[in-house]
Design an enzyme around this catalytic site. Sequence first.
Site, PDB file in Angstrom:
ATOM      1  N   LYS A   1     -18.872 -29.006  36.834  1.00 32.10           N
ATOM      2  CA  LYS A   1     -17.954 -27.897  36.596  1.00 32.10           C
ATOM      3  C   LYS A   1     -18.601 -26.574  37.007  1.00 32.10           C
ATOM      4  CE  LYS A   1     -15.520 -25.493  32.996  1.00 32.10           C
ATOM      5  NZ  LYS A   1     -15.227 -25.306  31.595  1.00 32.10           N
TER       6      LYS A   1
ATOM      7  N   GLU B   1     -29.849 -31.219  36.196  1.00 32.65           N
ATOM      8  CA  GLU B   1     -29.932 -32.660  36.462  1.00 32.65           C
ATOM      9  C   GLU B   1     -29.081 -33.020  37.682  1.00 32.65           C
ATOM     10  OE1 GLU B   1     -29.267 -31.271  33.530  1.00 32.65           O
ATOM     11  OE2 GLU B   1     -29.977 -32.488  31.845  1.00 32.65           O
TER      12      GLU B   1
ATOM     13  N   GLY C   1     -15.558 -29.286  30.210  1.00 35.20           N
ATOM     14  CA  GLY C   1     -16.232 -30.409  30.874  1.00 35.20           C
ATOM     15  C   GLY C   1     -15.875 -31.753  30.260  1.00 35.20           C
ATOM     16  N   ARG C   2     -15.923 -31.844  28.934  1.00 36.16           N
ATOM     17  CA  ARG C   2     -15.683 -33.141  28.275  1.00 36.16           C
ATOM     18  C   ARG C   2     -14.199 -33.500  28.217  1.00 36.16           C
ATOM     19  NH1 ARG C   2     -17.905 -29.332  25.201  1.00 36.16           N
ATOM     20  NH2 ARG C   2     -16.816 -28.508  23.372  1.00 36.16           N
TER      21      ARG C   2
ATOM     22  N   GLU D   1     -19.967 -32.865  20.582  1.00 31.30           N
ATOM     23  CA  GLU D   1     -20.148 -31.591  21.276  1.00 31.30           C
ATOM     24  C   GLU D   1     -19.022 -30.624  20.890  1.00 31.30           C
ATOM     25  OE1 GLU D   1     -22.229 -31.070  25.376  1.00 31.30           O
ATOM     26  OE2 GLU D   1     -20.104 -30.969  25.839  1.00 31.30           O
TER      27      GLU D   1
ATOM     28  N   HIS E   1     -23.871 -58.982  15.740  1.00 31.18           N
ATOM     29  CA  HIS E   1     -25.165 -59.676  15.720  1.00 31.18           C
ATOM     30  C   HIS E   1     -26.312 -58.684  15.786  1.00 31.18           C
ATOM     31  CE1 HIS E   1     -23.114 -63.532  16.111  1.00 31.18           C
ATOM     32  NE2 HIS E   1     -22.242 -62.814  16.802  1.00 31.18           N
TER      33      HIS E   1
ATOM     34  N   LYS F   1     -31.961 -26.429  27.197  1.00 34.10           N
ATOM     35  CA  LYS F   1     -31.934 -26.259  28.665  1.00 34.10           C
ATOM     36  C   LYS F   1     -32.873 -25.123  29.063  1.00 34.10           C
ATOM     37  CE  LYS F   1     -27.050 -27.380  29.494  1.00 34.10           C
ATOM     38  NZ  LYS F   1     -25.776 -26.849  29.954  1.00 34.10           N
TER      39      LYS F   1
END
Length: 538
Positions: free
Chosen positions: A197, A203, A257-258, A343, A374, A503
């Site tokens: 965005k 990253e 963004g999300r 977030e 399990h 960050k």
Amino acid sequence: MSWTSLKSHRAMQGSVTIADLLQDPARASGFSVRMDDMLFDYSKTTIDAEARDLLLTLADEAGVAHRREAMFAGEKINETEGRAVLHTALRDPGPHGATVDGVEVLPGVHDTLDRMEEFAEGLRTGKVRPVNGGRFTDIVNIGIGGSDLGPAMAMLALAPYHDGPRVHYVSNVDGAHIHDTLADLDPDTTLVIVASKTFTTIETMTNAETARSWLKRAIGEQAVGRHLAALSSAVDKTTKWGIDPSRVFGFEDWVGGRYSIWGPVGLGLMIAVGAKRFREFLAGGHDMDLHFREAEGADNLPLMLALVGIWHRQVCGYPTRAVLPYDQRLSRLPAYLQQLEMESNGKSVAMDGTGLEVVSGPVVWGEPGTNGQHAFYQLIHQGTEVVPCEFLVAARGHEPELAHQHALLVANCLAQSEALMQGRSLDVALELMAEKGLSGAEQERQARHRVFPGNRPSTTLIYPLLTPRVLGRIIALYEHRVFVEGVILGINSYDQWGVELGKELAVALAPVLAGDEDAASKDGSTRALVDYVQAHRD
Ligand SMILES: O=P(O)(O)OC[C@H]1O[C@](O)(CO)[C@@H](O)[C@@H]1O
């Protein structure tokens, strides 16, 4: 006022159990919500009629309905960033919808969608070709957080519909991720999509540079652009980075963004399943929007899902919530919801800058069933903490030849919610031990380990089949849940200041680790860790 009433009602429920409540033959239908053929059952919780009334009053008092319409209209409800919140516009077929600063947003949304469709179908049919001819066989989407989790989750979810090029998702700055992905690919037939965005995320930009060099080595600098595309709201930056504007799919700052899977960030998904299926996915999200705006009170699915969440976290005080899809293809749903919910609602300051009156949103976690059974279900059944469980399951699977396996999957899902609710008493456990020939102190000692307290709450969301449309409904459902919970808590669900500090410190630490700057200003622990890394790397 309602918080106090809710908490005192909870205290007054005393020893009434979920099993007691289920003695009422009308409870299952009375404490569930239907949206078309999707069913949300919350009858296996301790919410009774009075609790539900109080929760609905809480939502009314918080102004959920008013805020909801403000969001759909394009008002700037993301107040700390001065932005509208209009991801819903990305799935609105129009023709008229929200305006931002007096401008209709839908024409731009539909233009971008049409451009995405042309590009995606071009890749699928071979009209958009690699520089050295042939077809693009593989697409690598480089992004992180909201530019990765949603589409990566949806790709897995819609595997039965894949009939286009293979799409891979790379997110981690750990070089292993891009290395291992590219290792199996041929740069001659691979298209790289840079999804960010902001187009500044370290990253993503680092992985993008690595991928660009990989392409360049194989096809040369002049041709690299033919193997690149970008998804971003920072179109100026994509151009500077060298991506031709015709290969850039932009979106506005009113898409968080999300919440961005519905637009350009969903391009990889569109390439994999085709534009028609992608539009069905959008239609599913829009179905949920209409339902959210129109259904009243207890008939409103997102509202009730949110109120169940509020009941468990803020009223009962349970610190976590487990999302347990009995659907292998939804294996990344818990990770996706971790970002969406944590977030958005993991905040301790209210919109007006004051501290929250109640606790923030819960820790969200989970894994698909039956695998989780399990692994960690032991704690859910017999641990000292209560973990509200949210099951999701389809009535049927995509593999008719394996219908017997699907039946077993569904049986396990339903059995877990039954076991959590019902538990097993000491008397029953004692009988079981007697049947095994035990008696006296040993019978009792062994029996105690086999007691299940029961009365552990769960909900089940059940749908006929995981189609693109159903997936769209599910994602929009959770988005609206986050919205409602955020309004009730009085927070801004659409900013994420809590990710900034780490960050900034990472950027400052890079030259320290490289030995270009001194670690003296760092705390003792960080200095020791820097020393260790410096001593142990090549
Ligand atoms: O799409 P971008 O701008 O690269 O951001 C990626 C992610 O990073 C975050 O800002 C958090 O660090 C998320 O909100 C976002 O989804």
